[in-house]
Design a protein around this motif. Structure first.
Motif, PDB file in Angstrom:
ATOM      1  N   LEU A   1       7.209 -77.486 -29.730  1.00  0.00           N
ATOM      2  CA  LEU A   1       6.817 -76.241 -30.739  1.00  0.00           C
ATOM      3  C   LEU A   1       5.634 -77.195 -31.365  1.00  0.00           C
ATOM      4  O   LEU A   1       5.910 -78.335 -31.982  1.00  0.00           O
ATOM      5  CB  LEU A   1       7.723 -75.620 -31.572  1.00  0.00           C
ATOM      6  N   GLY A   2       4.628 -76.598 -31.889  1.00  0.00           N
ATOM      7  CA  GLY A   2       3.799 -77.290 -32.748  1.00  0.00           C
ATOM      8  C   GLY A   2       2.529 -77.874 -31.991  1.00  0.00           C
ATOM      9  O   GLY A   2       1.093 -77.545 -32.080  1.00  0.00           O
ATOM     10  N   ASN A   3       3.032 -78.788 -31.230  1.00  0.00           N
ATOM     11  CA  ASN A   3       2.483 -79.582 -30.464  1.00  0.00           C
ATOM     12  C   ASN A   3       3.176 -79.931 -29.179  1.00  0.00           C
ATOM     13  O   ASN A   3       4.145 -80.519 -29.533  1.00  0.00           O
ATOM     14  CB  ASN A   3       1.645 -80.493 -30.992  1.00  0.00           C
TER      15      ASN A   3
ATOM     16  N   ASP B   1      -2.942 -83.730 -38.333  1.00  0.00           N
ATOM     17  CA  ASP B   1      -3.446 -82.550 -37.770  1.00  0.00           C
ATOM     18  C   ASP B   1      -4.763 -82.844 -36.844  1.00  0.00           C
ATOM     19  O   ASP B   1      -4.776 -82.128 -35.951  1.00  0.00           O
ATOM     20  CB  ASP B   1      -3.711 -81.466 -38.667  1.00  0.00           C
ATOM     21  N   GLU B   2      -5.347 -83.910 -37.271  1.00  0.00           N
ATOM     22  CA  GLU B   2      -6.635 -84.232 -36.574  1.00  0.00           C
ATOM     23  C   GLU B   2      -6.338 -84.609 -35.107  1.00  0.00           C
ATOM     24  O   GLU B   2      -7.262 -84.763 -34.046  1.00  0.00           O
ATOM     25  CB  GLU B   2      -7.539 -85.106 -37.328  1.00  0.00           C
ATOM     26  N   HIS B   3      -5.001 -85.177 -34.848  1.00  0.00           N
ATOM     27  CA  HIS B   3      -4.634 -85.593 -33.586  1.00  0.00           C
ATOM     28  C   HIS B   3      -4.240 -84.320 -32.625  1.00  0.00           C
ATOM     29  O   HIS B   3      -3.697 -84.985 -31.604  1.00  0.00           O
ATOM     30  CB  HIS B   3      -3.536 -86.713 -33.704  1.00  0.00           C
ATOM     31  N   VAL B   4      -4.058 -83.497 -32.992  1.00  0.00           N
ATOM     32  CA  VAL B   4      -3.383 -82.050 -32.415  1.00  0.00           C
ATOM     33  C   VAL B   4      -4.684 -81.475 -31.803  1.00  0.00           C
ATOM     34  O   VAL B   4      -5.303 -80.989 -32.838  1.00  0.00           O
ATOM     35  CB  VAL B   4      -2.515 -81.250 -33.292  1.00  0.00           C
ATOM     36  N   ILE B   5      -4.793 -81.157 -30.394  1.00  0.00           N
ATOM     37  CA  ILE B   5      -5.928 -80.607 -30.038  1.00  0.00           C
ATOM     38  C   ILE B   5      -5.696 -79.372 -28.884  1.00  0.00           C
ATOM     39  O   ILE B   5      -4.708 -79.599 -28.356  1.00  0.00           O
ATOM     40  CB  ILE B   5      -7.173 -81.562 -29.141  1.00  0.00           C
ATOM     41  N   PRO B   6      -6.460 -78.659 -28.658  1.00  0.00           N
ATOM     42  CA  PRO B   6      -6.290 -77.584 -27.878  1.00  0.00           C
ATOM     43  C   PRO B   6      -6.265 -78.092 -26.390  1.00  0.00           C
ATOM     44  O   PRO B   6      -7.104 -79.048 -26.073  1.00  0.00           O
ATOM     45  CB  PRO B   6      -7.192 -76.357 -28.049  1.00  0.00           C
ATOM     46  N   PHE B   7      -5.571 -77.482 -25.399  1.00  0.00           N
ATOM     47  CA  PHE B   7      -5.609 -77.771 -24.160  1.00  0.00           C
ATOM     48  C   PHE B   7      -7.211 -78.035 -23.513  1.00  0.00           C
ATOM     49  O   PHE B   7      -7.509 -79.055 -22.909  1.00  0.00           O
ATOM     50  CB  PHE B   7      -4.985 -76.853 -23.325  1.00  0.00           C
ATOM     51  N   ALA B   8      -7.973 -76.830 -24.138  1.00  0.00           N
ATOM     52  CA  ALA B   8      -9.445 -77.017 -23.480  1.00  0.00           C
ATOM     53  C   ALA B   8     -10.109 -78.175 -24.068  1.00  0.00           C
ATOM     54  O   ALA B   8     -11.220 -78.321 -23.413  1.00  0.00           O
ATOM     55  CB  ALA B   8      -9.985 -75.780 -24.061  1.00  0.00           C
ATOM     56  N   ALA B   9      -9.718 -78.869 -25.047  1.00  0.00           N
ATOM     57  CA  ALA B   9     -10.347 -79.930 -25.594  1.00  0.00           C
ATOM     58  C   ALA B   9     -10.155 -81.253 -24.964  1.00  0.00           C
ATOM     59  O   ALA B   9     -10.470 -82.383 -25.607  1.00  0.00           O
ATOM     60  CB  ALA B   9     -10.345 -80.036 -27.121  1.00  0.00           C
ATOM     61  N   LEU B  10      -8.733 -81.385 -24.346  1.00  0.00           N
ATOM     62  CA  LEU B  10      -8.472 -82.482 -23.705  1.00  0.00           C
ATOM     63  C   LEU B  10      -9.521 -83.055 -22.689  1.00  0.00           C
ATOM     64  O   LEU B  10     -10.477 -82.484 -22.385  1.00  0.00           O
ATOM     65  CB  LEU B  10      -7.182 -82.227 -22.857  1.00  0.00           C
TER      66      LEU B  10
ATOM     67  N   CYS C   1      -1.367 -85.020 -28.000  1.00  0.00           N
ATOM     68  CA  CYS C   1      -0.721 -84.020 -28.685  1.00  0.00           C
ATOM     69  C   CYS C   1      -1.515 -82.543 -28.329  1.00  0.00           C
ATOM     70  O   CYS C   1      -2.644 -82.281 -29.013  1.00  0.00           O
ATOM     71  CB  CYS C   1      -0.624 -84.264 -29.995  1.00  0.00           C
ATOM     72  N   VAL C   2      -0.882 -81.698 -27.472  1.00  0.00           N
ATOM     73  CA  VAL C   2      -1.640 -80.476 -27.193  1.00  0.00           C
ATOM     74  C   VAL C   2      -1.095 -79.513 -28.008  1.00  0.00           C
ATOM     75  O   VAL C   2       0.050 -79.220 -27.945  1.00  0.00           O
ATOM     76  CB  VAL C   2      -1.252 -80.330 -25.685  1.00  0.00           C
TER      77      VAL C   2
END
Length: 293
Positions: free
Chosen positions: A74-76, A249-258, A95-96
């Protein structure tokens, strides 16, 4: 389902008396919150992950392997094949972004954060610390070649996310041990052991428990003989543990941004998650279209 309470003076009390920075509460969750959390957990669709992938292959001499247990985040989501979150260098494409905490877990997190801010100060409490990621581990036995094999354990490791770490336990009690780490390969001296009971909270932080020791789940009891939902093919769950940590928080990114390589490695997992989650269906739909050629 009800699990029998422990009787007498427990290890929990002794641990509190001798272990600054480590907190244990055997009855942290109310009966109502525990029941609501178990109901929510029963509707999850955990993943069986492989350790390696195309762009993160096994080291020389090793082969692909499946993790010991099904998991959910959850969360990432820190996929094993992205090599988890490991600062200072292992922070990108690790971290997705994943589903937010349900209301029953957010209530627990709010209480845990208040407790942690009373317990930890200075370098033990990062300025922006908040519990924004949760690993859900399903402990039990899996069917292998026609026989049930107990996989309810975790080897020695450290949690590299900054700040205090909290965990909530459901089902059979588990024995966690903190062991010394003075020299590689010689981490056998147990400095603290604690039974983690059904509905309990464990909270630990500071250099003593995050940096100077490893921790491991040595075993999980089988006293009640009961299993926990959700029902999983060829797996019987007898304990569920939720471990909450902080990732900047800046290390958690959406799947599309991987990165394209990371997206390729985890796309099959995302597609599987999307079958049971509107959040992940939307995340997959937002992936950039790759032009041919």
């Amino acid at each position: 389902m009800a699990f029998p309470p422990n009787r007498g003076r427990s290890l929990a009390h002794k641990a509190r008396q001798r272990s600054p920075g480590h907190h244990y509460n055997a009855s942290f969750m109310s009966a109502a919150d525990r029941a609501e959390a178990l109901s929510w957990l029963a509707a999850l669709h955990p993943l069986w992950e492989e350790r390696y992938s195309k762009h993160f292959p096994p080291p020389p001499g090793q082969s692909q392997r499946r993790l010991l247990r099904p998991v959910y985040w959850l969360g990432n989501w820190q996929f094993a094949c992205l090599d988890y979150y490991h600062p200072p260098k292992g922070v990108l494409n690790r971290c997705v972004q994943a589903e937010p905490f349900p209301a029953v877990l957010q209530r627990q997190v709010t209480k845990i954060e208040e407790l942690a801010r009373r317990m930890y100060r200075g370098p033990d409490m990062p300025a922006r610390w908040h519990l924004n990621t949760c690993l859900v581990n399903f402990y039990g036995s899996r069917l292998e070649d026609g026989r049930w094999v107990d996989t309810a354990r975790v080897g020695e490791h450290k949690d590299f996310e900054p700040g205090p770490v909290a965990s909530l336990s459901f089902g059979e009690r588990a024995l966690i041990q903190f062991v010394t780490s003075s020299r590689p390969g010689e981490r056998d001296a147990v400095v603290l052991e604690q039974w983690l009971d059904d509905g309990s909270l464990q909270l630990f932080g500071g250099a003593r428990w995050k940096e100077q020791t490893f921790h491991r789940v040595q075993r999980v009891d089988t006293r009640t003989g009961k299993t926990l939902a959700p029902e999983l093919p060829d797996f019987r769950t007898r304990r569920i543990n939720l471990t909450f940590r902080y990732v900047p928080d800046e290390h958690v990114i959406p799947f599309a941004a991987l990165s394209p390589e990371a997206r390729e490695d985890v796309r099959p997992y995302m597609a599987q998650l999307a079958k049971g989650s509107a959040f992940f269906r939307d995340a997959v739909a937002r992936e950039p279209t790759v032009s041919p050629g």
